[in-house]
Design an enzyme around this catalytic site. Structure first.
Site, PDB file in Angstrom:
ATOM      1  N   LYS A  52       0.836  -1.204   0.000  1.00 17.27           N
ATOM      2  CA  LYS A  52       0.000   0.000   0.000  1.00 17.27           C
ATOM      3  C   LYS A  52       0.872   1.256   0.000  1.00 17.27           C
ATOM      4  O   LYS A  52       1.910   1.284   0.666  1.00 17.27           O
ATOM      5  CB  LYS A  52      -0.870  -0.040   1.269  1.00 17.27           C
ATOM      6  CG  LYS A  52      -1.730   1.176   1.512  1.00 17.27           C
ATOM      7  CD  LYS A  52      -3.063   1.069   0.833  1.00 17.27           C
ATOM      8  CE  LYS A  52      -3.833   2.385   0.951  1.00 17.27           C
ATOM      9  NZ  LYS A  52      -4.446   2.806  -0.317  1.00 17.27           N
ATOM     10  N   GLY A  53       0.458   2.267  -0.741  1.00 18.93           N
ATOM     11  CA  GLY A  53       1.206   3.516  -0.823  1.00 18.93           C
ATOM     12  C   GLY A  53       1.601   4.016   0.558  1.00 18.93           C
ATOM     13  O   GLY A  53       0.745   4.184   1.423  1.00 18.93           O
ATOM     14  N   ASN A  85     -12.089   4.402  -6.803  1.00 17.32           N
ATOM     15  CA  ASN A  85     -11.693   4.478  -5.408  1.00 17.32           C
ATOM     16  C   ASN A  85     -11.090   5.833  -5.125  1.00 17.32           C
ATOM     17  O   ASN A  85     -10.493   6.460  -5.997  1.00 17.32           O
ATOM     18  CB  ASN A  85     -10.701   3.367  -5.048  1.00 17.32           C
ATOM     19  CG  ASN A  85      -9.265   3.776  -5.310  1.00 17.32           C
ATOM     20  OD1 ASN A  85      -8.654   4.493  -4.520  1.00 17.32           O
ATOM     21  ND2 ASN A  85      -8.729   3.346  -6.439  1.00 17.32           N
ATOM     22  N   GLY A 126      -7.304   7.686  -0.586  1.00 16.74           N
ATOM     23  CA  GLY A 126      -6.524   8.810  -0.064  1.00 16.74           C
ATOM     24  C   GLY A 126      -5.287   8.389   0.711  1.00 16.74           C
ATOM     25  O   GLY A 126      -4.903   9.041   1.678  1.00 16.74           O
ATOM     26  N   CYS A 183      -1.038   8.999  -7.841  1.00 15.38           N
ATOM     27  CA  CYS A 183      -2.267   8.835  -7.060  1.00 15.38           C
ATOM     28  C   CYS A 183      -3.187  10.030  -7.299  1.00 15.38           C
ATOM     29  O   CYS A 183      -2.807  11.166  -7.017  1.00 15.38           O
ATOM     30  CB  CYS A 183      -1.967   8.716  -5.570  1.00 15.38           C
ATOM     31  SG  CYS A 183      -3.493   8.601  -4.608  1.00 15.38           S
ATOM     32  N   ILE A 226      -0.588   1.168 -15.872  1.00 16.29           N
ATOM     33  CA  ILE A 226      -0.969   2.517 -15.511  1.00 16.29           C
ATOM     34  C   ILE A 226      -1.567   2.559 -14.101  1.00 16.29           C
ATOM     35  O   ILE A 226      -2.079   1.552 -13.618  1.00 16.29           O
ATOM     36  CB  ILE A 226      -2.041   3.095 -16.497  1.00 16.29           C
ATOM     37  CG1 ILE A 226      -3.272   2.187 -16.529  1.00 16.29           C
ATOM     38  CG2 ILE A 226      -1.435   3.289 -17.860  1.00 16.29           C
ATOM     39  CD1 ILE A 226      -4.453   2.746 -17.338  1.00 16.29           C
ATOM     40  N   ASN A 227      -1.510   3.717 -13.456  1.00 13.98           N
ATOM     41  CA  ASN A 227      -2.321   3.964 -12.270  1.00 13.98           C
ATOM     42  C   ASN A 227      -3.763   4.216 -12.754  1.00 13.98           C
ATOM     43  O   ASN A 227      -4.075   4.043 -13.927  1.00 13.98           O
ATOM     44  CB  ASN A 227      -1.758   5.153 -11.481  1.00 13.98           C
ATOM     45  CG  ASN A 227      -2.134   5.088  -9.995  1.00 13.98           C
ATOM     46  OD1 ASN A 227      -3.264   4.747  -9.650  1.00 13.98           O
ATOM     47  ND2 ASN A 227      -1.196   5.422  -9.132  1.00 13.98           N
ATOM     48  N   GLY A 239     -10.050  -1.635 -12.916  1.00 13.25           N
ATOM     49  CA  GLY A 239     -10.825  -2.813 -13.260  1.00 13.25           C
ATOM     50  C   GLY A 239     -10.827  -3.048 -14.765  1.00 13.25           C
ATOM     51  O   GLY A 239     -10.246  -2.271 -15.533  1.00 13.25           O
ATOM     52  N   GLY A 280      -3.493  -2.691 -15.191  1.00 12.08           N
ATOM     53  CA  GLY A 280      -4.705  -1.968 -15.542  1.00 12.08           C
ATOM     54  C   GLY A 280      -5.753  -2.976 -15.981  1.00 12.08           C
ATOM     55  O   GLY A 280      -5.768  -3.415 -17.121  1.00 12.08           O
TER      56      GLY A 280
END
Lengths: 336, 276
Positions: free
Chosen positions: A71-72, A95, A98, A156, A217-218, A243, A269
């Site tokens: 997780k970031g 999502n 944050g 993000c 990709i993000n 998704g 992705g």
């Protein structure tokens, strides 16, 4: 999409009906070599979809994965955004978590030792508010046992400061990467945002700044409005789309970037199945990440690992590298 | 370890208007489930063949039959996922992951005389809780709310004593379940010495939980709430269903999030921020 190759059709998973152990064909070496980062197989799990691994380790041994992108992680703990944080969309979801995380020191103190104890390969995704902060997080992680690489999150979309703000401009993206490069000897992966005019330009800038590889990709920025309450559904108003809905977009971006840089690419992705993942490998990714699919089928990565192995065996390949970029005439990376 | 895999629908019946009871053969979930826990269910193809809908649906376990190895769900059709689930024929299989989360009695720490407050699909975990508590010899009073008489479950569905409240007054108390609770508690003094104070357990829409939290706090009763929040993974990984933790355990200025799916869905009322 044309008819699925028969050799992998049997490996379209997602129904939760499988063993938690991998069954792999003999004679296929799944090792993925990404420059000086070697993974036991090319299937990793995407940051933000896997926590620090505990939740999935209840279902299967996560050391079977190529790597876990955690997780970031930020310098200080973050509570994240107000709810609702997730909303389902056609073949996808938005999502806006944050970057809820306990901060780098706590990750070093508890999460990384746990990942080491279960034999997982950990890649730490980092996010900062400033170039200095990215550098400081990287410096703290530099000599921590069990960190295989650092993934720089300049993509993000769900935080006010930092995050994607760095990733949409070449100079700021390069500055973050240079700062991290100075702070650590660990392999650096830079995770790119698709929310740009030309992703190839940003890719070249961060590679020039010293990124050893790229992941893309993000999420794509999007939103949903509740028509009865007449306001956005997400507490953060906007969120990141992920998704299967984003998969063709992601694949095209991997295809494009693979023609512009020589460094290894981790493609992600919307990948759910082995046939999805194989498309990314053929486009030029040396490895892939499973993201949102983990939410819909916790065992999805295992199906993908097995399906890639079956595809390689069925086509007479001995290793993954033999198919990397095989569908992309402009692929710049190296292949044995 | 939670179960993940296929399970067969063995029975279906109408529980109340717009609410179907589904019985599922799955010994692992039947054996392990505790009242307040939930399962993730998928009554449509996996995300690899279709992503419509993409995500599983989280539903509270409404009861178990350990001998038969079955558990029960109450489904109210609110969208595509619940419609697909409610229309699965008996004999077909669905995918089940669970049991997940922390139940009522784990949150409360002990069982005793209890007041259960809820309505609609919020009745699902309370129905299970009422069974377990009465089987354990504890006194249970359930306060069941609905808009009107037609939406109430038939009598006898809930173990223990039941009182109903309807918004239109067509059955039982005319008003909300929280108003009913207030009226009862002002008439009955639980802490008279011999009767131990009951614990209040509730599940229902957030405005109801908010009102309940306010009035029960006033009356000094311990209250445990089963929360609902939009979820993606349901297993604790995505941090999508996080709510803010509050209360005396928190240091000044400390900000801490808890996951409805993992630390919850049941929390002490004073422990979570319902106003975010």
């Amino acid at each position: 999409m044309p008819e699925m190759t028969s050799s992998v059709a049997a490996f379209v998973g997602g129904d939760g009906e499988r063993s938690p152990a991998l069954t792999l064909p003999a004679g296929v070496d799944l090792t993925a070599k990404l420059g000086r980062l070697t993974l036991k197989n090319p299937v990793t799990v995407a940051s933000g979809t896997f926590g620090y691994g505990h939740e999935f380790h209840r279902f299967y041994d996560i050391s079977q994965l190529g790597a876990v992108m955690v997780k970031g992680t930020t310098l200080h703990p973050r509570a994240g955004n107000k709810p609702p944080r997730v909303v389902e969309t056609p073949a996808g979801m938005l999502n806006a978590i944050g970057l809820q995380n306990p901060g780098v020191d706590e990750v070093i103190r508890t999460e990384l030792p746990w990942l080491v104890s279960v034999g997982a390969t950990a890649i730490v995704n980092i996010a900062g508010h400033s170039v200095d902060e990215y550098g400081e997080i990287a410096r703290r992680l530099d000599s921590v046992p069990g960190v295989a690489a650092i993934e720089i999150n300049i993509s993000c979309p769900n935080v006010d400061q930092g995050g994607m703000a760095f990733g949409v401009h070449c100079p700021s993206a390069a500055a973050v990467v240079s700062g991290v490069r100075r702070a650590t000897k660990l392999p650096i992966i830079t995770k790119l945002t698709p929310n740009v005019t030309d992703i190839g330009e940003v890719a070249r800038a961060v590679v020039d700044a010293g990124s050893d590889m790229l992941s893309l990709i993000n999420t794509l920025v999007g939103m949903v409005i509740d028509i009865e309450r007449r306001r956005p559904v997400l507490g953060n108003t906007v969120g990141g789309l992920s998704g299967p809905a984003v998969r063709p977009v992601a694949l095209k971006m991997v295809w494009d970037v693979a023609r512009q840089v020589k460094v290894p690419i981790i493609g992600l992705g919307g990948i759910v199945t082995a046939p999805d993942a194989i498309q990314f490998l053929l486009a030029g990714a040396s490895a892939v990440s499973i993201g949102t699919a983990n939410f819909a089928d916790p065992l999805a990565p295992l199906d993908v690992i097995e399906g890639i192995a079956a595809y390689l065996a069925a086509h007479g390949h001995r290793g993954v590298a033999e198919i990397v970029g095989a569908a992309n005439p402009g692929f710049l990376g190296s292949r044995p | 370890m939670p179960y993940i895999g296929r399970a067969t629908v063995t029975a279906k019946r109408e529980f109340a208007r717009n609410m179907v009871s589904i019985t599922i053969q799955c010994p692992a979930v039947a054996q392990e489930s505790l009242p307040g826990q939930f399962v993730q269910v998928r009554a449509w193809p996996g995300p690899g063949t279709a992503a419509d809908p993409l995500l599983d649906r989280p539903l509270s376990v409404a009861g178990v039959d350990k001998q038969k190895g079955t558990f029960e769900l109450l489904v109210r059709v609110v969208g595509r996922g619940t419609r697909l689930l409610a229309s699965v024929p008996v004999g077909e299989t669905i995918r089940v992951t669970g049991p997940l989360g922390r139940g009522f009695l784990e949150a409360a720490g002990a069982a005793g005389p209890s007041i259960l407050v809820g309505g609609g699909v919020g009745l699902a975990p309370l129905k299970f809780l009422a069974e377990v508590l009465t089987a354990g010899g504890h006194e249970v009073l359930s306060l069941v709310g609905a808009r009107n008489a037609a939406e109430l479950p038939p009598p006898g569905e809930l173990a223990g004593k039941v009182q109903v409240a309807t918004d239109d007054g067509s059955a039982g108390f005319h008003g909300t379940v929280v108003a009913l609770l207030e009226q009862m508690l002002t008439m009955v003094v639980f802490r008279s010495g011999r009767v131990p104070a009951p614990v209040v357990y509730a599940c229902g829409p957030t405005p109801m939980l908010r009102a309940l939290k306010a009035s029960a706090t006033l009356l000094g009763l311990p209250v445990y709430l089963s929360l609902e929040e939009r979820m993606a993974c349901g297993i604790g990984a995505c941090r999508g269903c996080a709510v803010r933790q509050v209360g005396p355990k928190m240091a000044a200025g400390e900000v801490k999030m808890v996951r409805v799916c993992h630390e919850g869905p049941v929390f002490a009322a004073g422990e979570v921020d319902l106003d975010a």
